[in-house]
Design a protein around this motif. Structure first.
Motif, PDB file in Angstrom:
ATOM      1  N   GLY A  83       0.790  -1.220   0.000  1.00 45.96           N
ATOM      2  CA  GLY A  83       0.000   0.000   0.000  1.00 45.96           C
ATOM      3  C   GLY A  83       0.824   1.272   0.000  1.00 45.96           C
ATOM      4  N   LEU A  84       2.105   1.155  -0.373  1.00 44.62           N
ATOM      5  CA  LEU A  84       2.985   2.324  -0.413  1.00 44.62           C
ATOM      6  C   LEU A  84       3.059   2.894  -1.829  1.00 44.62           C
ATOM      7  N   LYS A  85       3.526   4.142  -1.944  1.00 47.93           N
ATOM      8  CA  LYS A  85       3.683   4.755  -3.258  1.00 47.93           C
ATOM      9  C   LYS A  85       4.762   4.023  -4.050  1.00 47.93           C
ATOM     10  N   ALA A  86       4.480   3.767  -5.322  1.00 45.29           N
ATOM     11  CA  ALA A  86       5.442   3.069  -6.184  1.00 45.29           C
ATOM     12  C   ALA A  86       5.290   3.603  -7.598  1.00 45.29           C
ATOM     13  N   GLY A  87       5.746   4.818  -7.807  1.00 44.71           N
ATOM     14  CA  GLY A  87       5.599   5.452  -9.118  1.00 44.71           C
ATOM     15  C   GLY A  87       6.411   4.755 -10.195  1.00 44.71           C
ATOM     16  N   LYS A  88       5.865   4.715 -11.390  1.00 43.29           N
ATOM     17  CA  LYS A  88       6.572   4.111 -12.519  1.00 43.29           C
ATOM     18  C   LYS A  88       7.607   5.085 -13.074  1.00 43.29           C
ATOM     19  N   GLN A  89       8.779   4.552 -13.382  1.00 49.85           N
ATOM     20  CA  GLN A  89       9.829   5.382 -13.973  1.00 49.85           C
ATOM     21  C   GLN A  89      10.036   4.964 -15.416  1.00 49.85           C
ATOM     22  N   ALA A  90      10.211   5.943 -16.295  1.00 50.05           N
ATOM     23  CA  ALA A  90      10.516   5.620 -17.693  1.00 50.05           C
ATOM     24  C   ALA A  90      11.895   4.960 -17.741  1.00 50.05           C
ATOM     25  N   LEU A  91      12.027   3.953 -18.581  1.00 49.97           N
ATOM     26  CA  LEU A  91      13.288   3.206 -18.659  1.00 49.97           C
ATOM     27  C   LEU A  91      13.975   3.378 -20.016  1.00 49.97           C
ATOM     28  N   HIS A  92      13.700   4.499 -20.703  1.00 54.71           N
ATOM     29  CA  HIS A  92      14.390   4.758 -21.958  1.00 54.71           C
ATOM     30  C   HIS A  92      15.887   4.923 -21.689  1.00 54.71           C
ATOM     31  N   MET A  93      16.712   4.460 -22.624  1.00 58.94           N
ATOM     32  CA  MET A  93      18.157   4.434 -22.400  1.00 58.94           C
ATOM     33  C   MET A  93      18.920   5.009 -23.585  1.00 58.94           C
ATOM     34  N   MET A  94      20.150   5.430 -23.301  1.00 58.53           N
ATOM     35  CA  MET A  94      21.064   5.842 -24.345  1.00 58.53           C
ATOM     36  C   MET A  94      22.363   5.057 -24.172  1.00 58.53           C
ATOM     37  N   PHE A  95      22.793   4.373 -25.235  1.00 59.01           N
ATOM     38  CA  PHE A  95      24.032   3.599 -25.218  1.00 59.01           C
ATOM     39  C   PHE A  95      25.077   4.351 -26.040  1.00 59.01           C
TER      40      PHE A  95
END
Length: 316
Positions: A83-95
């Motif tokens: 029941g805690l906050k768990a915001g989604k993070q974008a996982l776009h990457m640069m190699f």
């Protein structure tokens, strides 16, 4: 490397792989703080990916990064359950790095892991370059780019030499492709992962072409060139997999050649793992021709690559 992931002031995470000249300082933690060495048995997805990563030479910091992303996603799920906050993070990457340093291979493995973790519904990899995105008339580029993003939904869109999208100037349609990508990264940021790849310097310039680009890549990964020892290990692993081995003289000849090309070719023109793979494949064909002409098929001969089987092009 004490901190494989470093948070910059701009919010990006910068990772450096295969660092060779960095001093390491170790400090023992109290028993209560020591990180667990073994991964609990329920984490089969990570174990499977770890096995595949183990077959790759070097990339120690990338392997750590993948574990950390896995841990972050897994713990976020536990936070949701509590029941805690768990915001989604974008996982776009640069190699960022030179050719043949493992960028496409790592992208494919990340897709597999995220699919197993239900971050991506399919986990497939769509590979693209400038010609796949840029059209020939106004509106064509946006449509081609949208179509590619649509194919990548549920997986990863991997664009190699992404900096080429910004090379044509104001009238070039590459900028339209960049703008379309930025829009979809925002609108559908949790439906697919965009990985842009290319030379370090060119990619740094590329980030300046659209004000929204820089902030949308939370993971920026540097892929340094392989060392001589790592290139030798890649070659030896390839040969072992095919049941071949280098003679003492051929091993010495190959090592000397790699020293020569590393010292004389510009980093951008040396293809790293791809270069050693081409040498190994050529040597196997040369050995086959030599044995055919000699009419000699002893088991030891069939397995051994000799120094005269190693053929290097003058242009190399």
């Amino acid at each position: 490397m004490d901190q494989p992931i470093r948070l910059k002031n701009n919010g990006q995470i910068s990772i450096v792989l295969n660092s060779q000249k960095r001093k390491t300082y170790t400090k023992e933690l109290p028993k209560s703080q020591a990180a667990p060495k073994a991964i609990p048995p329920e984490h089969t997805a990570l174990k499977e990916i770890e096995e595949e990563l183990g077959a790759l030479v070097g990339m120690e910091e990338m392997k750590k990064m993948i574990k950390e992303i896995y841990a972050w996603i897994y713990v976020n799920k536990k936070r949701e359950e509590a029941g805690l906050k768990a915001g989604k993070q974008a996982l776009h990457m640069m190699f960022k790095g030179n050719p043949g340093t493992g960028k496409t291979t790592v992208a494919r493995l990340i897709g597999k892991l995220f699919q197993k973790m239900n971050v991506l519904s399919k986990g497939h990899l769509i590979e693209a370059e400038r010609a796949d995105l840029v059209g020939e008339y106004i509106g064509h580029t946006a449509q081609k780019t949208r179509d590619l993003v649509k194919k990548a939904i549920g997986g990863i869109l991997f664009i190699d030499e992404a900096y080429s999208l910004g090379r044509g100037g104001e009238k070039d349609f590459g900028k339209e492709a960049i703008d379309t990508l930025v829009k979809h990264m925002e609108d559908r940021q949790h439906e697919f992962i965009l990985i842009l790849a290319g030379y370090s310097r060119e990619m740094n310039h590329f980030l300046t072409l659209n004000p929204g680009l820089h902030s949308r890549f939370p993971l920026v990964v540097d892929f340094p060139d392989y060392s001589i020892e790592q290139l030798m290990e890649i070659g030896e692993r390839m040969l072992k997999e095919r049941e071949y081995t280098l003679s003492h003289e051929s091993e010495k000849k190959l090592r000397e050649h790699l020293h020569f090309v590393k010292n004389n070719l510009s980093p951008n023109s040396f293809s790293n793992g791809r270069y050693i793979r081409n040498i190994i494949e050529k040597s196997i064909r040369a050995q086959a021709m030599r044995l055919l002409l000699q009419n000699s098929y002893d088991k030891h001969d069939l397995m051994t690559i000799r120094s005269n089987d190693l053929l290097f092009e003058e242009a190399d």
